[in-house]
Design a protein around this motif. Structure first.
Motif, PDB file in Angstrom:
ATOM      1  N   UNK A 174       0.834  -1.204   0.000  1.00 34.56           N
ATOM      2  CA  UNK A 174       0.000   0.000   0.000  1.00 34.56           C
ATOM      3  C   UNK A 174       0.867   1.251   0.000  1.00 34.56           C
ATOM      4  N   UNK A 175       1.953   1.210   0.765  1.00 32.66           N
ATOM      5  CA  UNK A 175       2.871   2.349   0.804  1.00 32.66           C
ATOM      6  C   UNK A 175       3.513   2.563  -0.565  1.00 32.66           C
ATOM      7  N   UNK A 176       3.820   1.462  -1.250  1.00 32.11           N
ATOM      8  CA  UNK A 176       4.423   1.541  -2.575  1.00 32.11           C
ATOM      9  C   UNK A 176       3.503   2.259  -3.552  1.00 32.11           C
ATOM     10  N   UNK A 177       2.215   1.980  -3.473  1.00 32.33           N
ATOM     11  CA  UNK A 177       1.249   2.619  -4.371  1.00 32.33           C
ATOM     12  C   UNK A 177       1.133   4.117  -4.119  1.00 32.33           C
ATOM     13  N   UNK A 178       1.313   4.522  -2.849  1.00 30.39           N
ATOM     14  CA  UNK A 178       1.154   5.939  -2.504  1.00 30.39           C
ATOM     15  C   UNK A 178       2.485   6.685  -2.436  1.00 30.39           C
ATOM     16  N   UNK A 179       3.597   5.996  -2.749  1.00 35.79           N
ATOM     17  CA  UNK A 179       4.902   6.645  -2.750  1.00 35.79           C
ATOM     18  C   UNK A 179       5.518   6.821  -1.381  1.00 35.79           C
ATOM     19  N   UNK A 180       5.055   6.046  -0.389  1.00 34.29           N
ATOM     20  CA  UNK A 180       5.587   6.126   0.972  1.00 34.29           C
ATOM     21  C   UNK A 180       6.594   5.009   1.236  1.00 34.29           C
ATOM     22  N   UNK A 181       7.413   5.150   2.295  1.00 31.03           N
ATOM     23  CA  UNK A 181       8.402   4.113   2.621  1.00 31.03           C
ATOM     24  C   UNK A 181       7.727   2.801   3.022  1.00 31.03           C
TER      25      UNK A 181
ATOM     26  N   UNK B 221      22.712   0.520   5.393  1.00 29.36           N
ATOM     27  CA  UNK B 221      22.528   1.616   6.350  1.00 29.36           C
ATOM     28  C   UNK B 221      21.625   2.718   5.832  1.00 29.36           C
ATOM     29  N   UNK B 222      21.742   3.066   4.564  1.00 24.45           N
ATOM     30  CA  UNK B 222      21.009   4.196   4.007  1.00 24.45           C
ATOM     31  C   UNK B 222      19.512   3.899   3.956  1.00 24.45           C
ATOM     32  N   UNK B 223      18.668   4.731   4.580  1.00 25.88           N
ATOM     33  CA  UNK B 223      17.216   4.513   4.519  1.00 25.88           C
ATOM     34  C   UNK B 223      16.687   4.503   3.084  1.00 25.88           C
ATOM     35  N   UNK B 224      17.218   5.383   2.250  1.00 26.95           N
ATOM     36  CA  UNK B 224      16.761   5.441   0.867  1.00 26.95           C
ATOM     37  C   UNK B 224      17.135   4.164   0.114  1.00 26.95           C
ATOM     38  N   UNK B 225      18.333   3.649   0.387  1.00 24.87           N
ATOM     39  CA  UNK B 225      18.753   2.413  -0.272  1.00 24.87           C
ATOM     40  C   UNK B 225      17.900   1.235   0.205  1.00 24.87           C
ATOM     41  N   UNK B 226      17.580   1.206   1.505  1.00 28.05           N
ATOM     42  CA  UNK B 226      16.691   0.159   2.020  1.00 28.05           C
ATOM     43  C   UNK B 226      15.355   0.189   1.305  1.00 28.05           C
ATOM     44  N   UNK B 227      14.827   1.388   1.165  1.00 25.33           N
ATOM     45  CA  UNK B 227      13.519   1.548   0.517  1.00 25.33           C
ATOM     46  C   UNK B 227      13.553   1.027  -0.907  1.00 25.33           C
ATOM     47  N   UNK B 228      14.564   1.403  -1.667  1.00 24.89           N
ATOM     48  CA  UNK B 228      14.646   0.992  -3.063  1.00 24.89           C
ATOM     49  C   UNK B 228      14.807  -0.515  -3.192  1.00 24.89           C
ATOM     50  N   UNK B 229      15.646  -1.111  -2.344  1.00 20.01           N
ATOM     51  CA  UNK B 229      15.874  -2.561  -2.416  1.00 20.01           C
ATOM     52  C   UNK B 229      14.588  -3.318  -2.103  1.00 20.01           C
ATOM     53  N   UNK B 230      13.868  -2.888  -1.060  1.00 18.62           N
ATOM     54  CA  UNK B 230      12.620  -3.561  -0.687  1.00 18.62           C
ATOM     55  C   UNK B 230      11.565  -3.409  -1.780  1.00 18.62           C
ATOM     56  N   UNK B 231      11.440  -2.209  -2.326  1.00 19.72           N
ATOM     57  CA  UNK B 231      10.458  -1.985  -3.392  1.00 19.72           C
ATOM     58  C   UNK B 231      10.760  -2.854  -4.614  1.00 19.72           C
ATOM     59  N   UNK B 232      12.027  -2.888  -5.025  1.00 21.33           N
ATOM     60  CA  UNK B 232      12.403  -3.721  -6.171  1.00 21.33           C
ATOM     61  C   UNK B 232      12.113  -5.192  -5.893  1.00 21.33           C
TER      62      UNK B 232
END
Length: 503
Positions: free
Chosen positions: A16-23, A36-47
């Protein structure tokens, strides 16, 4: 890694967060341990979510003899949903629901998906739940597989020397760039004084998932500490790695070449050279300055590199070797040092008791040596900052004098059972021992033993490896040196009294 965090609810929240652009939901961070990087975590999980759902959905369609492709428009999308639900394959229907409910670029409501599938919304919800359960199983298996692969690659790593790291990211990032570069150096040395954190930087770097992925194996060899024999004499550890022959034998064992370990040293080196040329390995040589013949060791290791690389920690610079990339480890800057002492004091239940302006004076005296900062944090529970500063100013100048003063102050603050337990660590495995073994080795009652362990931990004298089951405990190398050179010499009459030593 907590697999329970990877659950249908955390996965659905992340979709649901992915659809709305949230982490994504924090529970899925178990999938990206070490990043460590929050942004990198987000991208890896989304992919990971997108690729797993999409690939599995298309593969399920292929199994049913359907076209393995995604629809290009709304009409094709509705037709494909109808086609999926026309099969009797409930798993295909479940993956279909996940894709079109959360990932499809064609925005469809629950009602539209239900109508296309010719089912009521309640039935659609059951298929979504089924899909979330299947996805949970898939991601948990992936997490376990990744964890097992990391464990296999890093099985020879020693106990970490830290519970919290401050100011190392610039070093680990640079090391990653150097070792990722096909044209990068074959040998890198981390250089600096004792207690500045060379081993901690090396240990933190080699366990990074991004680094582990580069190698088939990570090997680690170090000069072992001497042991305290039953007769009170200091003896050499039976598995010490202090010569070229020792180092090559340990490397052969860690490479799984047991037969090679028994060969003459030159034949062993040739065998290692062939193995390291064929396999991508990262070889860490820790505490180079304690290894005899290191000036002969460095060229010998360089000839073995091949597809492998070497990371060295040393107090002695290797600038004289043109093929070694030297990386000096600097003291922590004042802000990082303040973060470290604040974290250490919080861990001891005394948060906010040292103002930043007061720490500035302490920093002028001790600098940014991580080990010294941790020892001072322990002392601040017993002594005021002014007392500690006065002691430093009267102690012998230089880094050795600084550590010696800190250790003597700590030693004098320990109760007798804690002193005895501390000395018993000299006979322990330098890589660490569990509580049961340490308790037996100490010869103390259970109450005295656990009280003494708590006391040693309170003074930052213990290093723990909580990744190991059961937890392992050991001493920092400089603590061992203090016990061997100051305390044992004092008892044998080779040192001055404690009052003089403590300044």
């Amino acid at each position: 890694m907590d697999l329970a965090e990877i659950s249908p609810s955390s996965i659905e929240a992340s979709l649901k967060a992915l659809r709305s652009g949230n982490p994504p939901h924090g529970g899925l961070f178990a999938l990206v341990e070490g990043i460590r990087s929050p942004e990198e975590k987000r991208l890896v999980i989304e992919d990971l979510l997108i690729n797993t759902i999409t690939d599995t959905y298309l593969q399920m369609r292929k199994v049913e003899g359907l076209k393995s492709a995604l629809p290009a428009n709304r009409q094709q999308t509705l037709a494909q949903i109808f086609e999926d639900f026309s099969t009797k394959n409930s798993d295909l229907q479940a993956w279909c629901c996940l894709y079109y409910r959360y990932l499809s670029p064609i925005d469809l409501s629950v009602e539209e998906i239900s109508q296309a599938a010719c089912v009521v919304p309640q039935h659609l919800r059951r298929r979504i739940n089924q899909g979330l359960a299947l996805l949970t199983q898939t991601l948990r298996r992936r997490a376990l597989q990744n964890h097992s692969q990391v464990a296999a690659v890093t099985q020879h790593l020693p106990t970490p020397e830290y519970t919290q790291l401050v100011g190392v990211q610039s070093y680990t990032s640079l090391l990653l760039r150097l070792f990722k570069d096909p044209e990068g150096p074959r040998m890198v040395s981390l250089e600096g004084m004792g207690g500045i954190g060379k081993t901690a930087v090396a240990r933190a770097f080699v366990s990074l998932p991004e680094n582990v992925a580069l190698w088939q194996k990570v090997l680690w060899v170090s000069a072992r500490q001497t042991l305290l024999a039953e007769d009170g004499q200091l003896t050499r550890s039976p598995d010490a790695s202090a010569t070229l022959e020792d180092i090559s034998a340990r490397l052969a064992e860690q490479m799984g070449l047991a037969a090679l370990a028994g060969k003459p040293v030159q034949e062993r080196l040739e065998g290692l050279r062939a193995a390291l040329f064929q396999n991508r390995c990262l070889v860490v040589v820790d505490n180079l300055e304690t290894i005899e013949e290191y000036q002969q060791l460095i060229p010998a290791l360089a000839r073995m590199a091949g597809s492998s690389r070497f990371l060295i920690t040393t107090r002695q610079t290797l600038r004289q070797y043109p093929f070694v990339h030297t990386l000096p480890i600097q003291e922590l800057p004042v802000q990082s040092a303040y973060e470290l002492i604040s974290a250490e004091m919080t861990r001891r239940g005394q948060p906010g008791s040292l103002a930043s302006r007061d720490f500035a004076e302490l920093y002028r005296v001790i600098g940014g040596l991580p080990l010294a900062i941790k020892l001072v944090a322990a002392q601040l529970k017993l002594h005021s900052l002014n007392e500690i500063l006065a002691g430093f100013r009267s102690a012998q100048a230089g880094t050795d004098g600084l550590y010696r003063f800190l250790y003597w102050k700590t030693w004098q603050s320990l109760r007798e059972p804690a002193k005895q337990l501390l000395l018993s660590f000299l006979a322990a495995n330098p890589e660490g021992e569990d509580l049961e073994f340490l308790s037996i080795m100490s010869g103390q009652s259970q109450q005295d033993f656990y009280t003494a362990m708590q006391e040693l931990d309170a003074f930052s004298l213990l290093e723990t490896n909580t990744d190991h089951e059961p937890t392992l405990y050991r001493l920092h190398r400089l603590t061992v040196t203090f016990l061997q050179t100051d305390i044992l010499n004092l008892w044998s009459g080779d040192s001055t009294d404690e009052r003089t030593q403590s300044g």
